[in-house]
Enzyme design. Structure first.
Site, PDB file in Angstrom:
ATOM      1  N   LEU A 128      11.574 -20.334  -3.531  1.00  0.00           N
ATOM      2  CA  LEU A 128      10.512 -19.439  -3.047  1.00  0.00           C
ATOM      3  C   LEU A 128       9.271 -19.654  -3.898  1.00  0.00           C
ATOM      4  CD1 LEU A 128       9.831 -16.773  -1.306  1.00  0.00           C
ATOM      5  CD2 LEU A 128      10.320 -15.536  -3.416  1.00  0.00           C
ATOM      6  N   ARG A 155       1.495  -4.780   6.069  1.00  0.00           N
ATOM      7  CA  ARG A 155       0.796  -3.772   5.272  1.00  0.00           C
ATOM      8  C   ARG A 155       1.593  -2.479   5.376  1.00  0.00           C
ATOM      9  NH1 ARG A 155      -5.387  -2.422   4.179  1.00  0.00           N
ATOM     10  NH2 ARG A 155      -5.007  -0.743   2.712  1.00  0.00           N
ATOM     11  N   ARG A 163     -11.459   1.616  -9.567  1.00  0.00           N
ATOM     12  CA  ARG A 163     -10.596   2.810  -9.673  1.00  0.00           C
ATOM     13  C   ARG A 163     -10.808   3.477 -11.032  1.00  0.00           C
ATOM     14  NH1 ARG A 163      -5.082   2.292  -6.302  1.00  0.00           N
ATOM     15  NH2 ARG A 163      -6.016   1.350  -4.473  1.00  0.00           N
ATOM     16  N   HIS A 193       2.834   3.316  -8.913  1.00  0.00           N
ATOM     17  CA  HIS A 193       2.659   1.880  -9.175  1.00  0.00           C
ATOM     18  C   HIS A 193       3.895   1.315  -9.887  1.00  0.00           C
ATOM     19  CE1 HIS A 193      -1.315   1.982  -7.630  1.00  0.00           C
ATOM     20  NE2 HIS A 193      -1.840   2.678  -8.615  1.00  0.00           N
ATOM     21  N   THR A 219     -10.372  -7.563  -6.173  1.00  0.00           N
ATOM     22  CA  THR A 219     -11.630  -7.575  -6.925  1.00  0.00           C
ATOM     23  C   THR A 219     -12.306  -6.201  -6.860  1.00  0.00           C
ATOM     24  OG1 THR A 219     -12.546  -8.600  -4.924  1.00  0.00           O
ATOM     25  CG2 THR A 219     -12.179 -10.054  -6.795  1.00  0.00           C
ATOM     26  N   GLU A 220     -11.935  -5.398  -5.854  1.00  0.00           N
ATOM     27  CA  GLU A 220     -12.520  -4.057  -5.707  1.00  0.00           C
ATOM     28  C   GLU A 220     -11.753  -3.000  -6.512  1.00  0.00           C
ATOM     29  OE1 GLU A 220     -11.955  -6.121  -2.904  1.00  0.00           O
ATOM     30  OE2 GLU A 220     -14.056  -6.715  -3.142  1.00  0.00           O
ATOM     31  N   ASN A 257       1.406   3.366  -2.935  1.00  0.00           N
ATOM     32  CA  ASN A 257       2.007   3.797  -4.211  1.00  0.00           C
ATOM     33  C   ASN A 257       1.516   5.181  -4.625  1.00  0.00           C
ATOM     34  OD1 ASN A 257       3.198   1.311  -4.347  1.00  0.00           O
ATOM     35  ND2 ASN A 257       1.773   0.468  -5.853  1.00  0.00           N
ATOM     36  N   ASP A 263       0.827  -1.214   0.000  1.00  0.00           N
ATOM     37  CA  ASP A 263       0.000   0.000   0.000  1.00  0.00           C
ATOM     38  C   ASP A 263       0.867   1.272   0.000  1.00  0.00           C
ATOM     39  OD1 ASP A 263      -2.275   1.507   0.035  1.00  0.00           O
ATOM     40  OD2 ASP A 263      -2.741   1.183   2.147  1.00  0.00           O
TER      41      ASP A 263
HETATM   42  C1  FPP Z   1      -1.916   0.096  -3.495  1.00  0.00           C
HETATM   43  O1  FPP Z   1      -1.444   1.409  -3.487  1.00  0.00           O
HETATM   44  C2  FPP Z   1      -1.318  -0.641  -4.624  1.00  0.00           C
HETATM   45  C3  FPP Z   1      -1.998  -1.243  -5.644  1.00  0.00           C
HETATM   46  C4  FPP Z   1      -3.448  -1.274  -5.764  1.00  0.00           C
HETATM   47  C5  FPP Z   1      -1.279  -1.911  -6.722  1.00  0.00           C
HETATM   48  C6  FPP Z   1      -0.125  -2.719  -6.261  1.00  0.00           C
HETATM   49  C7  FPP Z   1       0.603  -3.228  -7.399  1.00  0.00           C
HETATM   50  C8  FPP Z   1       1.924  -3.187  -7.564  1.00  0.00           C
HETATM   51  C9  FPP Z   1       2.895  -2.629  -6.635  1.00  0.00           C
HETATM   52  C10 FPP Z   1       2.503  -3.820  -8.752  1.00  0.00           C
HETATM   53  C11 FPP Z   1       2.785  -5.270  -8.500  1.00  0.00           C
HETATM   54  C12 FPP Z   1       3.005  -5.937  -9.755  1.00  0.00           C
HETATM   55  C13 FPP Z   1       2.838  -7.254 -10.026  1.00  0.00           C
HETATM   56  C14 FPP Z   1       2.887  -7.742 -11.398  1.00  0.00           C
HETATM   57  C15 FPP Z   1       2.581  -8.270  -9.044  1.00  0.00           C
HETATM   58  P1  FPP Z   1      -2.527   2.594  -3.600  1.00  0.00           P
HETATM   59  O2  FPP Z   1      -2.690   2.920  -5.030  1.00  0.00           O
HETATM   60  O3  FPP Z   1      -3.784   2.178  -2.918  1.00  0.00           O
HETATM   61  O4  FPP Z   1      -1.790   3.723  -2.848  1.00  0.00           O
HETATM   62  P2  FPP Z   1      -2.489   4.911  -2.030  1.00  0.00           P
HETATM   63  O5  FPP Z   1      -3.262   4.261  -0.901  1.00  0.00           O
HETATM   64  O6  FPP Z   1      -1.336   5.709  -1.545  1.00  0.00           O
HETATM   65  O7  FPP Z   1      -3.379   5.640  -2.986  1.00  0.00           O
END
Ligand code: FPP
Length: 251
Positions: free
Chosen positions: A140, A193, A80, A46, A75-76, A31, A29
């Site tokens: 792994l 998390r 976005r 991301h 799924t939610e 990004n 969480d």
């Molecule tokens: C949550 O951050 C993150 C996601 C919904 C996407 C996570 C995906 C990746 C890091 C890429 C992984 C790639 C693969 C192929 C497995 P957010 O967008 O909810 O962040 P925020 O809460 O700060 O808005």
């Protein structure tokens, strides 16, 4: 929020091998907030989060974690904004192409949990190919929760239990576990998390019954080897009781 540490990586970490969690699961969480803090579009966060994954996988191999589950897309998350969803799909597309060789180099086996209906066919094909190409790797297991939701998983399991005509008295804890997407995996021991949010967000809600949780105060793109090490050390300090009393834990 702590930013990425500039300290050099610690050499041989002081981890008790008996206290290494077999299965670590991560809600990646923060990004979007990472990107916002830098004046960048959410997708840049991301992208950074995807690039970060490689070092966390490497660190899991280094520390002897056997299963790493990552919450890539729920799924939610389809709810976005359209450009974020399609941007994420393009990122996943690239990652599956780019990282396969690296997974093989690390001795990592890819498995997917979640629903693949509704996912674009080329992505389904990539996931299946990735699973097949890494099937024999043993260092792994990288379990990617993609189009995954904990409630959806439970509903799916109940539907299959009923369809298989299982008698009510035969429905046990073990049986339900065998109907989960994670049937072949141990339950998570440690769930991380990032970003300081304190929620489970529909992640592994059946399997997390006795997991230990940690909530590092860093955004996912800043979570690396050092932060993983801290989480493992924190896990090592916990006493797991599984509903029992102190000193009498079964594991
Ligand atoms: C949550 O951050 C993150 C996601 C919904 C996407 C996570 C995906 C990746 C890091 C890429 C992984 C790639 C693969 C192929 C497995 P957010 O967008 O909810 O962040 P925020 O809460 O700060 O808005």
């Amino acid at each position: 929020m702590k930013s990425k540490t500039a300290a050099p990586p610690s050499p041989a970490p002081a981890l008790d091998p008996a206290a290494i969690p077999q299965h670590v699961a991560i809600i990646m969480d923060g990004n979007g907030r990472w990107a916002k803090a830098r004046g960048l579009p959410r997708l840049a966060g991301h992208k950074a989060g995807t690039e970060n994954l490689r070092r966390v996988i490497e660190a899991c191999v280094e520390f002897g974690v056997k299963v790493l589950t990552i919450y890539a897309f729920s799924t939610e998350n389809w709810g976005r904004p359209e450009d974020e969803v399609s941007g994420l799909m393009n990122l996943f597309d690239d990652v599956f192409d780019r990282e396969l060789a690296e997974l093989n180099r690390q001795g990592a086996r890819l498995v997917h949990i979640g629903r693949l209906d509704g996912v674009r066919p080329n992505m389904v094909e990539k996931i299946r190919k990735g699973e097949a190409a890494t099937r024999d790797n043993q260092r792994l297991t990288l379990c990617v929760a993609f189009n995954y939701g904990g409630r959806d998983e439970i509903v799916h399991a109940i539907q299959r239990i009923l369809a298989d005509g299982i008698a009510p008295e035969d429905v046990t804890d073990e049986l339900v576990s065998r109907y989960m997407y994670t049937a072949d995996l141990p339950d998570p021991d440690l769930i991380i998390r990032t970003s300081g949010e304190l929620r489970t967000s529909n992640f592994l809600i059946w399997q997390a019954a006795y997991a230990e949780w940690v909530f590092p105060e860093v955004y996912w793109p800043d979570f690396g080897r050092e932060q993983l090490l801290e989480a493992l050390q924190e896990y090592g300090r916990r006493e797991r009781r599984f509903g029992g009393v102190p000193g009498a834990a079964s594991g």
